[in-house]
Design a protein around this motif. Sequence first.
Motif, PDB file in Angstrom:
ATOM      1  N   MET A  77       0.832  -1.205   0.000  1.00 55.20           N
ATOM      2  CA  MET A  77       0.000   0.000   0.000  1.00 55.20           C
ATOM      3  C   MET A  77       0.868   1.256   0.000  1.00 55.20           C
ATOM      4  SD  MET A  77      -2.874  -1.423  -0.348  1.00 55.20           S
ATOM      5  CE  MET A  77      -4.053  -0.094  -0.168  1.00 55.20           C
ATOM      6  N   ASP A  78       2.006   1.230   0.687  1.00 58.98           N
ATOM      7  CA  ASP A  78       2.930   2.372   0.663  1.00 58.98           C
ATOM      8  C   ASP A  78       3.515   2.559  -0.737  1.00 58.98           C
ATOM      9  OD1 ASP A  78       2.452   2.836   3.362  1.00 58.98           O
ATOM     10  OD2 ASP A  78       4.354   1.934   4.026  1.00 58.98           O
ATOM     11  N   ASN A  79       3.803   1.453  -1.433  1.00 57.23           N
ATOM     12  CA  ASN A  79       4.295   1.544  -2.810  1.00 57.23           C
ATOM     13  C   ASN A  79       3.226   2.135  -3.726  1.00 57.23           C
ATOM     14  OD1 ASN A  79       6.679   0.405  -1.896  1.00 57.23           O
ATOM     15  ND2 ASN A  79       6.238  -1.624  -2.704  1.00 57.23           N
ATOM     16  N   ILE A  80       1.983   1.740  -3.506  1.00 55.24           N
ATOM     17  CA  ILE A  80       0.871   2.321  -4.272  1.00 55.24           C
ATOM     18  C   ILE A  80       0.784   3.812  -3.987  1.00 55.24           C
ATOM     19  CG2 ILE A  80      -1.661   2.395  -4.460  1.00 55.24           C
ATOM     20  CD1 ILE A  80      -1.555  -0.710  -4.086  1.00 55.24           C
ATOM     21  N   SER A  81       0.933   4.195  -2.731  1.00 52.01           N
ATOM     22  CA  SER A  81       0.894   5.608  -2.348  1.00 52.01           C
ATOM     23  C   SER A  81       1.948   6.413  -3.102  1.00 52.01           C
ATOM     24  CB  SER A  81       1.098   5.746  -0.840  1.00 52.01           C
ATOM     25  OG  SER A  81       1.078   7.101  -0.464  1.00 52.01           O
ATOM     26  N   ALA A  82       3.165   5.883  -3.222  1.00 51.10           N
ATOM     27  CA  ALA A  82       4.236   6.583  -3.935  1.00 51.10           C
ATOM     28  C   ALA A  82       3.890   6.755  -5.409  1.00 51.10           C
ATOM     29  CB  ALA A  82       5.550   5.829  -3.771  1.00 51.10           C
ATOM     30  N   ASN A 111      -7.285  -7.171   4.856  1.00 50.24           N
ATOM     31  CA  ASN A 111      -8.332  -6.168   5.082  1.00 50.24           C
ATOM     32  C   ASN A 111      -7.999  -5.247   6.241  1.00 50.24           C
ATOM     33  OD1 ASN A 111     -10.166  -6.547   3.025  1.00 50.24           O
ATOM     34  ND2 ASN A 111     -11.310  -8.119   4.122  1.00 50.24           N
ATOM     35  N   ALA A 112      -7.380  -5.781   7.299  1.00 44.19           N
ATOM     36  CA  ALA A 112      -7.023  -4.972   8.468  1.00 44.19           C
ATOM     37  C   ALA A 112      -6.042  -3.862   8.071  1.00 44.19           C
ATOM     38  CB  ALA A 112      -6.430  -5.852   9.559  1.00 44.19           C
ATOM     39  N   VAL A 113      -5.158  -4.150   7.128  1.00 41.35           N
ATOM     40  CA  VAL A 113      -4.214  -3.133   6.644  1.00 41.35           C
ATOM     41  C   VAL A 113      -4.901  -2.218   5.635  1.00 41.35           C
ATOM     42  CG1 VAL A 113      -2.078  -2.775   5.339  1.00 41.35           C
ATOM     43  CG2 VAL A 113      -2.199  -4.595   7.068  1.00 41.35           C
ATOM     44  N   TYR A 114      -5.653  -2.788   4.722  1.00 42.84           N
ATOM     45  CA  TYR A 114      -6.309  -2.052   3.636  1.00 42.84           C
ATOM     46  C   TYR A 114      -7.138  -0.889   4.153  1.00 42.84           C
ATOM     47  CZ  TYR A 114      -9.293  -1.584  -0.590  1.00 42.84           C
ATOM     48  OH  TYR A 114      -9.977  -1.125  -1.690  1.00 42.84           O
TER      49      TYR A 114
END
Length: 147
Positions: A77-82, A111-114
Motif C-alpha cells: 500500500m505504501d508503494n501504491i501511495s508513492a 483487510n485490516a491493513v487495507y
Amino acid sequence: MKMLQKLLPALVVLAPALALAADITHHSSGAFEGQNLPFTEAVEAHGLVFLSGQIGVKPGTLELVEGGIEAQARQTMDNISATLEAADLTFADIIKCTVMLADMADWPAFNAVYVDYFEAPYPARSAFGSNGLALGGALEVECIAAH
C-alpha cells in the motif's frame, strides 16, 4: 484542394487514434529505476490512471519486506501511495482495486491493513487467490484511479 479531399477520409479515421495516443501519460515514483523491469508504474489515459500491480518490495529493490502478510500488505500500500503521488493522486482518487493473495486465508489480515489507507465509501474491489505471485510475494494489488 483535390489532395485535401483525398486525405480528409483518412484524417477522419485517424484523428481519434491520434488523439488517444496524445492523451497518454506515464507516471513513475522512481522506486524501480535501474531495475530494468518491463512495465510502467502507472499509465494515464483520458483521466483514468491504471496502476501496475504492486507487491511488498522495499523501494529501490526487488526484495520483499520481512514480517509476513501484514508487513507485505503495508509495504504494498505504501508503494501504491508513492505511485499515486507521482501522478498527483491520493487513495481518495482510487475507484477500483484488484487484490491477488497467495493464500486466501490471509484475507482478514489484508483487510485490516487495507482499511488504514481508505475511507468510506471504499473503491470497488475484487480479490482472488493466486499461485506464484512475483518474487514469491504474499499479495499483489493493482488499482485504477481517476483524475
